[in-house]
Design a protein around this motif. Sequence first.
Motif, PDB file in Angstrom:
ATOM      1  N   PRO A 118       0.833  -1.210   0.000  1.00 10.83           N
ATOM      2  CA  PRO A 118       0.000   0.000   0.000  1.00 10.83           C
ATOM      3  C   PRO A 118       0.869   1.262   0.000  1.00 10.83           C
ATOM      4  CG  PRO A 118      -0.662  -1.508   1.759  1.00 10.83           C
ATOM      5  CD  PRO A 118       0.629  -2.030   1.195  1.00 10.83           C
ATOM      6  N   ALA A 119       0.321   2.318  -0.556  1.00 13.68           N
ATOM      7  CA  ALA A 119       0.940   3.647  -0.476  1.00 13.68           C
ATOM      8  C   ALA A 119       0.163   4.399   0.594  1.00 13.68           C
ATOM      9  CB  ALA A 119       0.869   4.363  -1.820  1.00 13.68           C
ATOM     10  N   ASN A 120       0.535   4.155   1.832  1.00 14.78           N
ATOM     11  CA  ASN A 120      -0.212   4.716   2.949  1.00 14.78           C
ATOM     12  C   ASN A 120      -0.126   6.240   2.970  1.00 14.78           C
ATOM     13  OD1 ASN A 120      -0.972   2.176   4.004  1.00 14.78           O
ATOM     14  ND2 ASN A 120       1.070   1.940   4.841  1.00 14.78           N
ATOM     15  N   PRO A 121      -1.249   6.890   3.310  1.00 13.60           N
ATOM     16  CA  PRO A 121      -1.216   8.349   3.401  1.00 13.60           C
ATOM     17  C   PRO A 121      -0.411   8.784   4.618  1.00 13.60           C
ATOM     18  CG  PRO A 121      -3.300   7.524   4.211  1.00 13.60           C
ATOM     19  CD  PRO A 121      -2.537   6.337   3.668  1.00 13.60           C
ATOM     20  N   CYS A 122      -0.034  10.044   4.623  1.00 20.78           N
ATOM     21  CA  CYS A 122       0.713  10.595   5.752  1.00 20.78           C
ATOM     22  C   CYS A 122       0.009  11.857   6.243  1.00 20.78           C
ATOM     23  CB  CYS A 122       2.153  10.905   5.346  1.00 20.78           C
ATOM     24  SG  CYS A 122       2.269  12.177   4.078  1.00 20.78           S
ATOM     25  N   ALA A 123       0.526  12.422   7.318  1.00 22.43           N
ATOM     26  CA  ALA A 123      -0.070  13.616   7.924  1.00 22.43           C
ATOM     27  C   ALA A 123      -0.085  14.806   6.969  1.00 22.43           C
ATOM     28  CB  ALA A 123       0.671  13.971   9.207  1.00 22.43           C
ATOM     29  N   TRP A 124       0.747  14.770   5.941  1.00 22.73           N
ATOM     30  CA  TRP A 124       0.758  15.851   4.952  1.00 22.73           C
ATOM     31  C   TRP A 124      -0.599  16.016   4.273  1.00 22.73           C
ATOM     32  CZ3 TRP A 124       4.168  19.579   4.024  1.00 22.73           C
ATOM     33  CH2 TRP A 124       5.458  19.433   4.537  1.00 22.73           C
ATOM     34  N   MET A 125      -1.377  14.945   4.181  1.00 23.00           N
ATOM     35  CA  MET A 125      -2.657  15.017   3.484  1.00 23.00           C
ATOM     36  C   MET A 125      -3.585  16.041   4.126  1.00 23.00           C
ATOM     37  SD  MET A 125      -2.154  12.985   0.968  1.00 23.00           S
ATOM     38  CE  MET A 125      -0.437  13.473   1.080  1.00 23.00           C
ATOM     39  N   ASP A 126      -3.489  16.204   5.464  1.00 21.39           N
ATOM     40  CA  ASP A 126      -4.306  17.210   6.140  1.00 21.39           C
ATOM     41  C   ASP A 126      -3.903  18.625   5.730  1.00 21.39           C
ATOM     42  OD1 ASP A 126      -5.790  15.308   7.471  1.00 21.39           O
ATOM     43  OD2 ASP A 126      -4.764  15.556   9.391  1.00 21.39           O
ATOM     44  N   GLN A 127      -2.658  18.813   5.342  1.00 22.43           N
ATOM     45  CA  GLN A 127      -2.176  20.134   4.938  1.00 22.43           C
ATOM     46  C   GLN A 127      -2.471  20.440   3.480  1.00 22.43           C
ATOM     47  OE1 GLN A 127      -0.684  22.492   6.914  1.00 22.43           O
ATOM     48  NE2 GLN A 127      -1.228  21.124   8.584  1.00 22.43           N
ATOM     49  N   VAL A 128      -2.255  19.463   2.591  1.00 27.32           N
ATOM     50  CA  VAL A 128      -2.350  19.746   1.163  1.00 27.32           C
ATOM     51  C   VAL A 128      -3.716  19.437   0.553  1.00 27.32           C
ATOM     52  CG1 VAL A 128       0.128  19.502   0.787  1.00 27.32           C
ATOM     53  CG2 VAL A 128      -1.353  17.520   0.486  1.00 27.32           C
ATOM     54  N   ILE A 129      -4.534  18.629   1.254  1.00 28.48           N
ATOM     55  CA  ILE A 129      -5.877  18.334   0.749  1.00 28.48           C
ATOM     56  C   ILE A 129      -6.909  19.059   1.601  1.00 28.48           C
ATOM     57  CG2 ILE A 129      -7.609  16.529   0.374  1.00 28.48           C
ATOM     58  CD1 ILE A 129      -5.348  14.646  -0.414  1.00 28.48           C
ATOM     59  N   ALA A 130      -7.054  18.621   2.854  1.00 30.40           N
ATOM     60  CA  ALA A 130      -8.010  19.254   3.771  1.00 30.40           C
ATOM     61  C   ALA A 130      -7.859  18.596   5.136  1.00 30.40           C
ATOM     62  CB  ALA A 130      -9.439  19.081   3.276  1.00 30.40           C
ATOM     63  N   PRO A 131      -8.195  19.301   6.211  1.00 33.54           N
ATOM     64  CA  PRO A 131      -8.180  18.666   7.521  1.00 33.54           C
ATOM     65  C   PRO A 131      -9.058  17.417   7.506  1.00 33.54           C
ATOM     66  CG  PRO A 131      -8.435  21.039   7.756  1.00 33.54           C
ATOM     67  CD  PRO A 131      -8.567  20.720   6.283  1.00 33.54           C
ATOM     68  N   GLY A 132      -8.535  16.330   8.049  1.00 36.07           N
ATOM     69  CA  GLY A 132      -9.255  15.068   8.097  1.00 36.07           C
ATOM     70  C   GLY A 132      -8.941  14.133   6.930  1.00 36.07           C
ATOM     71  N   ALA A 133      -8.228  14.623   5.917  1.00 40.45           N
ATOM     72  CA  ALA A 133      -7.926  13.793   4.745  1.00 40.45           C
ATOM     73  C   ALA A 133      -7.008  12.626   5.107  1.00 40.45           C
ATOM     74  CB  ALA A 133      -7.307  14.630   3.634  1.00 40.45           C
ATOM     75  N   PHE A 134      -6.065  12.858   5.997  1.00 36.93           N
ATOM     76  CA  PHE A 134      -5.136  11.794   6.408  1.00 36.93           C
ATOM     77  C   PHE A 134      -5.923  10.587   6.922  1.00 36.93           C
ATOM     78  CE2 PHE A 134      -2.457  10.354  10.194  1.00 36.93           C
ATOM     79  CZ  PHE A 134      -1.736   9.437   9.470  1.00 36.93           C
ATOM     80  N   LYS A 135      -6.829  10.824   7.821  1.00 43.03           N
ATOM     81  CA  LYS A 135      -7.630   9.736   8.391  1.00 43.03           C
ATOM     82  C   LYS A 135      -8.570   9.141   7.337  1.00 43.03           C
ATOM     83  CE  LYS A 135     -10.706   8.634  12.215  1.00 43.03           C
ATOM     84  NZ  LYS A 135     -11.401   9.156  13.394  1.00 43.03           N
ATOM     85  N   ALA A 136      -9.185   9.983   6.526  1.00 48.59           N
ATOM     86  CA  ALA A 136     -10.141   9.510   5.523  1.00 48.59           C
ATOM     87  C   ALA A 136      -9.473   8.671   4.434  1.00 48.59           C
ATOM     88  CB  ALA A 136     -10.860  10.697   4.890  1.00 48.59           C
ATOM     89  N   LEU A 137      -8.185   8.915   4.164  1.00 47.91           N
ATOM     90  CA  LEU A 137      -7.483   8.178   3.110  1.00 47.91           C
ATOM     91  C   LEU A 137      -6.827   6.886   3.593  1.00 47.91           C
ATOM     92  CD1 LEU A 137      -5.916  11.110   1.078  1.00 47.91           C
ATOM     93  CD2 LEU A 137      -7.643   9.470   0.287  1.00 47.91           C
ATOM     94  N   ARG A 138      -6.913   6.588   4.878  1.00 50.79           N
ATOM     95  CA  ARG A 138      -6.355   5.314   5.353  1.00 50.79           C
ATOM     96  C   ARG A 138      -7.075   4.170   4.651  1.00 50.79           C
ATOM     97  NH1 ARG A 138      -6.097   6.865  11.670  1.00 50.79           N
ATOM     98  NH2 ARG A 138      -4.364   8.327  11.478  1.00 50.79           N
ATOM     99  N   GLY A 139      -6.296   3.293   4.049  1.00 51.36           N
ATOM    100  CA  GLY A 139      -6.859   2.186   3.291  1.00 51.36           C
ATOM    101  C   GLY A 139      -7.286   2.574   1.889  1.00 51.36           C
ATOM    102  N   ARG A 140      -7.122   3.861   1.535  1.00 51.36           N
ATOM    103  CA  ARG A 140      -7.518   4.366   0.217  1.00 51.36           C
ATOM    104  C   ARG A 140      -6.420   5.249  -0.380  1.00 51.36           C
ATOM    105  NH1 ARG A 140     -12.409   7.679   1.175  1.00 51.36           N
ATOM    106  NH2 ARG A 140     -12.344   7.852  -1.073  1.00 51.36           N
ATOM    107  N   GLY A 141      -5.184   5.075   0.083  1.00 53.42           N
ATOM    108  CA  GLY A 141      -4.074   5.930  -0.348  1.00 53.42           C
ATOM    109  C   GLY A 141      -3.354   5.449  -1.585  1.00 53.42           C
ATOM    110  N   GLY A 142      -3.769   4.319  -2.131  1.00 51.69           N
ATOM    111  CA  GLY A 142      -3.163   3.812  -3.348  1.00 51.69           C
ATOM    112  C   GLY A 142      -2.222   2.650  -3.100  1.00 51.69           C
TER     113      GLY A 142
END
Length: 165
Positions: A118-142
């Motif tokens: 898996p390409a697990n998401p990281c905390a950066w997703m909350d900064q570059v996408i939106a707050p909460g994206a890191f948690k929402a992308l777990r299991g869906r990061g590619g």
Amino acid sequence: MAARREVEVVALHVSPVHAFEGRPSDGPRPDPGSVSRSCAEVRAGLGLVGDRYFNHPAHRNASVTFIAAESLDPWPVDPLVARRNVVVRGFEVDSLPRGTVFSLDSGDGPVRFEVHRPANPCAWMDQVIAPGAFKALRGRGGVRCVPLDDGVLRTGIAELGLAHP
């Protein structure tokens, strides 16, 4: 390949630098090479020519990352902000088990990839996408893959060939 169908290659990202280093609160570092591309050159076992992970020893089995565009649909963002090399629509990459081999043919012949992890998401997703994206992308990061063939990928409609391990 057992199953074939059409999918869309929404975006291709080839970047010479890793912009997500350090603390997310400091923001990403400048990435002068980060532009949407209409095509990307693939080299077997090495990755995408010009990318930060091309022929990088630590990423030999994970040099090309894929993400389903549907994973990013909840946010009105450029699909490249997730920093995955290939953004596809109509192909649920997160459900692929390790060892799966698939191909994409966007007009220049099929290019095969093998799923490694898996390409697990990281905390950066909350900064570059939106707050909460890191948690929402777990299991869906590619997924992270190794290319098995030389070839070219292009944005637009592509034929997906899928074989299960």
